[in-house]
Design an enzyme around this catalytic site. Structure first.
Site, short mmCIF file in Angstrom:
data_model
loop_
_atom_site.label_atom_id
_atom_site.label_comp_id
_atom_site.label_asym_id
_atom_site.label_seq_id
_atom_site.Cartn_x
_atom_site.Cartn_y
_atom_site.Cartn_z
N ASP A 11 10.55 -37.20 11.73
CA ASP A 11 10.35 -35.83 12.25
C ASP A 11 11.42 -34.92 11.62
OD1 ASP A 11 9.35 -33.70 13.82
OD2 ASP A 11 10.72 -34.12 15.46
N SER A 12 11.31 -33.64 11.91
CA SER A 12 12.34 -32.69 11.44
C SER A 12 13.61 -32.81 12.26
CB SER A 12 11.81 -31.26 11.59
OG SER A 12 11.55 -31.01 12.96
N TYR A 43 10.83 -27.13 10.87
CA TYR A 43 9.65 -27.27 10.01
C TYR A 43 8.60 -26.19 10.30
CZ TYR A 43 10.46 -31.73 7.57
OH TYR A 43 10.90 -32.72 6.73
N GLY A 44 8.59 -25.71 11.53
CA GLY A 44 7.58 -24.72 11.93
C GLY A 44 7.73 -23.39 11.23
N CYS A 75 5.43 -35.69 13.85
CA CYS A 75 5.62 -34.24 13.75
C CYS A 75 4.25 -33.62 13.48
CB CYS A 75 6.57 -33.94 12.59
SG CYS A 75 6.73 -32.19 12.21
N ASN A 76 3.81 -32.78 14.40
CA ASN A 76 2.51 -32.12 14.22
C ASN A 76 2.51 -31.19 13.02
OD1 ASN A 76 0.82 -32.44 17.05
ND2 ASN A 76 3.01 -32.52 17.36
N GLU A 152 16.06 -29.61 21.27
CA GLU A 152 17.19 -30.10 20.47
C GLU A 152 18.48 -29.98 21.29
OE1 GLU A 152 17.58 -31.26 17.16
OE2 GLU A 152 15.43 -31.38 16.87
N CYS A 183 3.66 -30.05 19.85
CA CYS A 183 4.85 -30.28 19.02
C CYS A 183 5.57 -31.44 19.69
CB CYS A 183 5.74 -29.03 19.00
SG CYS A 183 7.39 -29.33 18.35
N THR A 184 6.02 -32.38 18.90
CA THR A 184 6.59 -33.60 19.50
C THR A 184 7.90 -33.35 20.23
OG1 THR A 184 7.58 -34.14 17.35
CG2 THR A 184 5.45 -35.16 17.89
N HIS A 185 8.52 -32.20 19.99
CA HIS A 185 9.73 -31.86 20.74
C HIS A 185 9.41 -31.58 22.23
CE1 HIS A 185 11.71 -31.32 16.85
NE2 HIS A 185 12.85 -31.17 17.48
#
Ligand code: DGL
Length: 266
Positions: A11-12, A43-44, A75-76, A152, A183-185
């Site tokens: 992922d980012s 990344y978005g 990561c989408n 984060e 979003c995986t976050h």
């Protein structure tokens, strides 16, 4: 048959940990390696061509170096454009994650809110998913990087400001009955998001589906496993390293202190 499968989660940032958790719950006897490209976070907000180039370079090189048996792009934002290029280069299976529009449409009676990064809500891939699976239920799009950063920060020990979260999610409050965490976050903020929307809104994400896909692919590809190695290794693309707060958060997920894996060394 190999005795220990090495699964790479990419992922980012820390968002892929939400996917890692689901996979690891289901498949505790595997060895996990986590790589995050925080040098290029978020990344978005990255140009598609830069994103494709970074992800393919970093992932292909770590796969080779660490003998990875399967890749999960957790990561989408990356998955919606980078999977074909990766699958062209790699011989190991590559699993991606895309917004859970299909399951959301099967339970929504009113409207779906898709919360994702600014890039994901704009991608053709996302609009095709909506057209394919949610033609009769309206989908309201909310692209936000702030929510990514809040996840984060939470992992680095900072409390989530619910009032601020209300502000970010404001356009969807009282408008939807299902929210897709695209979003995986965002599953890392699951409880806080649920508090803001209230219990009438169902939150869906793709984590469990990814875990099942990994399990199926292990069987299909005859990749076996025997014992877990803990703590797991975790690599960041950024230098200098930012410090202990993140390492403490990562330790709770079973990772050893972060090592570096830089793009220029890939
Ligand atoms: N976790 C990522 C996703 O699923 C991207 C977050 C970001 O770097 O913008 O889309």
């Amino acid at each position: 048959m190999k005795t220990l499968a090495n699964i790479l989660i990419f992922d980012s940032g820390v968002g892929g940990l939400s996917v890692f958790q689901k996979i690891q719950n289901q498949l505790p006897m595997l060895n996990y390696v986590y790589l995050f490209d925080n040098e290029a976070y978020p990344y978005g907000e990255l140009k598609p061509e830069i994103l494709i180039s970074r992800v393919t370079t970093l992932v292909c090189s770590i796969v080779k170096r660490l003998n990875i048996d399967m890749v999960v792009i957790a990561c989408n934002t990356a998955s919606t454009i980078v999977l074909p290029a990766l699958r062209d280069i790699l011989t190991v299976p590559v699993v991606g994650v895309v917004p859970a529009i299909k399951p959301a449409a099967s339970i929504s009676q009113k409207a779906i809110g898709l919360i994702a990064t600014p890039a994901t809500v704009e991608r053709q891939y996302t609009h095709d998913l909506i057209k394919q699976y949610s033609s009769s239920i309206p989908v309201r799009l909310l692209g936000t990087t702030r929510l990514v950063t809040m996840a984060e920060e939470k992992l680095r020990g900072k409390a989530v400001d619910i009032e601020e979260l209300k502000g970010v999610l404001g356009p969807l409050i009282d408008q939807i009955d299902v929210a897709v965490l695209g979003c995986t976050h965002f599953p890392l903020l699951h409880n806080e998001i649920q508090t803001v929307f209230g219990s009438d809104v169902t939150l869906v994400d793709s984590g469990l589906a990814i875990a099942k896909r990994v399990e199926d692919l292990l069987q299909l590809n005859n990749i076996g496993f025997q014992k877990k190695q803990k703590p797991y290794a975790i690599y960041s693309s950024a230098t200098p390293w930012e410090g202990v707060a993140l390492n403490n958060g990562l330790q709770q997920f079973g990772f050893s202190p972060v090592q570096t894996f830089r793009l220029q060394d890939a």
